[in-house]
Design a protein around this motif. Structure first.
Motif, PDB file in Angstrom:
ATOM      1  N   PRO A 220       4.084  -0.862 -31.962  1.00  0.00           N
ATOM      2  CA  PRO A 220       3.869  -1.652 -30.739  1.00  0.00           C
ATOM      3  C   PRO A 220       4.295  -3.093 -30.974  1.00  0.00           C
ATOM      4  O   PRO A 220       4.043  -3.662 -32.035  1.00  0.00           O
ATOM      5  CB  PRO A 220       2.358  -1.538 -30.515  1.00  0.00           C
ATOM      6  CG  PRO A 220       1.788  -1.178 -31.850  1.00  0.00           C
ATOM      7  CD  PRO A 220       2.821  -0.348 -32.532  1.00  0.00           C
ATOM      8  N   LYS A 221       4.943  -3.659 -29.998  1.00  0.00           N
ATOM      9  CA  LYS A 221       5.469  -5.019 -30.162  1.00  0.00           C
ATOM     10  C   LYS A 221       4.388  -6.080 -30.004  1.00  0.00           C
ATOM     11  O   LYS A 221       4.489  -7.171 -30.562  1.00  0.00           O
ATOM     12  CB  LYS A 221       6.605  -5.263 -29.158  1.00  0.00           C
ATOM     13  CG  LYS A 221       7.813  -4.339 -29.375  1.00  0.00           C
ATOM     14  CD  LYS A 221       8.404  -4.532 -30.752  1.00  0.00           C
ATOM     15  CE  LYS A 221       9.649  -3.695 -30.969  1.00  0.00           C
ATOM     16  NZ  LYS A 221       9.345  -2.266 -31.118  1.00  0.00           N
ATOM     17  N   ASP A 222       3.376  -5.800 -29.217  1.00  0.00           N
ATOM     18  CA  ASP A 222       2.295  -6.765 -29.008  1.00  0.00           C
ATOM     19  C   ASP A 222       1.046  -5.969 -28.636  1.00  0.00           C
ATOM     20  O   ASP A 222       0.924  -5.485 -27.506  1.00  0.00           O
ATOM     21  CB  ASP A 222       2.658  -7.751 -27.899  1.00  0.00           C
ATOM     22  CG  ASP A 222       1.686  -8.925 -27.827  1.00  0.00           C
ATOM     23  OD1 ASP A 222       0.594  -8.834 -28.430  1.00  0.00           O
ATOM     24  OD2 ASP A 222       2.006  -9.931 -27.170  1.00  0.00           O
ATOM     25  N   LYS A 223       0.128  -5.848 -29.589  1.00  0.00           N
ATOM     26  CA  LYS A 223      -1.021  -4.981 -29.327  1.00  0.00           C
ATOM     27  C   LYS A 223      -2.248  -5.431 -30.109  1.00  0.00           C
ATOM     28  O   LYS A 223      -2.137  -5.898 -31.244  1.00  0.00           O
ATOM     29  CB  LYS A 223      -0.679  -3.533 -29.710  1.00  0.00           C
ATOM     30  CG  LYS A 223      -1.740  -2.524 -29.310  1.00  0.00           C
ATOM     31  CD  LYS A 223      -1.295  -1.097 -29.617  1.00  0.00           C
ATOM     32  CE  LYS A 223      -2.356  -0.089 -29.179  1.00  0.00           C
ATOM     33  NZ  LYS A 223      -1.940   1.304 -29.439  1.00  0.00           N
ATOM     34  N   ILE A 224      -3.415  -5.277 -29.459  1.00  0.00           N
ATOM     35  CA  ILE A 224      -4.712  -5.482 -30.103  1.00  0.00           C
ATOM     36  C   ILE A 224      -5.454  -4.157 -30.010  1.00  0.00           C
ATOM     37  O   ILE A 224      -5.614  -3.607 -28.917  1.00  0.00           O
ATOM     38  CB  ILE A 224      -5.522  -6.589 -29.406  1.00  0.00           C
ATOM     39  CG1 ILE A 224      -4.758  -7.918 -29.441  1.00  0.00           C
ATOM     40  CG2 ILE A 224      -6.888  -6.749 -30.075  1.00  0.00           C
ATOM     41  CD1 ILE A 224      -5.395  -9.014 -28.631  1.00  0.00           C
TER      42      ILE A 224
END
Length: 290
Positions: A220-224
């Motif tokens: 994932p490129k941008d994940k929390i």
């Protein structure tokens, strides 16, 4: 002076510092001499005396700790002494210890003097232009064997205090100092540098089980997200895939090392020639026909 190592003795020369170290720790008293000090241990013809432990135990240790430290030293000494005895019994009859010691001593002297020459005469300044020229002329040397990434990553226990502050700071990206301060206090792992390229493996080793084995393109490129007892925050900013040429700002680090190594070799070769020519000028070089 040429140091001539025979192939059959090369491994023995490599291990010479170890053997020398072992022989030093066996006993400060030569085998043939007796000491008035109490004998603590004996292995074959070697003896360890109480005097040999002088200064080993630091001041201030309890009696129990002092005894434990001394016993550990004695145990180690006995194992080393038995190894040295076995090595001496199996030493080749044609092994010239004196020559090995002489060769090793000369190699140390030469190595030390090379360091002196490098420290004194090497130009360690590499300009951006030199790096760029080397990079362009050697592009294929910087072909990546694994992906490069610019990424931010945090691994932190989900039960950490004020985790919501970290998440908000991460999302807003407005207070890097606050983010760094929090991570230094609570984070299990954190990578916050957005400028430096790094090998993908340096990130991959810290990823949760659900992402293990995935390629960098599959992440994932941008994940929390949470997994097991940890919360993960991940941003993939840039990728250089495996097989492509590393960008200049990454490759320049290696290029600088190569350029400096080449300079070292050239410097030492030139100094060697100059020193030899000086010896000739002083009539200190002679050859004799067989």
């Amino acid at each position: 002076m040429k140091v001539d190592f025979k192939r059959k003795n090369f491994n023995l020369l490599i291990s010479l510092p170890i053997l020398v170290g072992l022989s030093v720790c066996f006993s400060c008293t030569p085998v043939e001499e007796e000491s008035d000090s109490k004998v603590l241990a004996e292995v074959y013809d070697r003896k360890l005396y109480a005097d040999d432990l002088e200064g080993l135990v630091p001041n201030g240790l309890s009696k129990e700790d002092s005894s434990m430290l001394a016993n550990a030293y004695i145990d180690s000494w006995m194992m080393d002494a038995s190894l040295m005895y076995e090595a001496s019994q199996n030493m080749p009859v044609d092994l010239d210890i004196n020559k090995l010691v002489k060769d090793y001593k000369e190699s140390l002297i030469l190595h030390n003097y090379e360091k002196v020459l490098i420290n004194e005469f090497l130009d360690s300044l590499v300009t951006e232009e030199e790096l760029e020229i080397y990079y362009q002329e050697n592009l294929m040397k910087f072909k990546q064997k694994e992906p490069l990434i610019k990424a931010q990553f945090i691994k932190i226990l989900t039960e950490s205090e004020e985790l919501d502050i970290l998440i908000e700071s991460w999302k807003d990206d407005t207070d890097p100092a606050l983010l760094l301060d929090y991570c230094n206090t609570y984070a299990h792992i954190h990578m916050l540098d957005t400028i430096t390229w790094r090998n993908f493996s340096s990130l991959e080793v810290h990823l949760p089980p659900s992402l293990k084995g995935k390629s960098v393109q599959q992440l994932p490129k941008d994940k929390i997200f949470e997994e097991e007892k940890f919360t993960y925050l991940l941003k993939i900013l840039e990728i250089v895939p495996e097989g492509e040429i590393a960008p200049f700002d990454y490759a320049s680090i290696q290029a600088k090392k190569v350029i400096l190594h080449q300079r070292k070799v050239e410097l030492l070769n030139q100094k060697k020639k100059n020193i030899f020519q000086e010896a000739i000028r002083k009539n200190q070089v002679k050859t004799y026909n067989e």
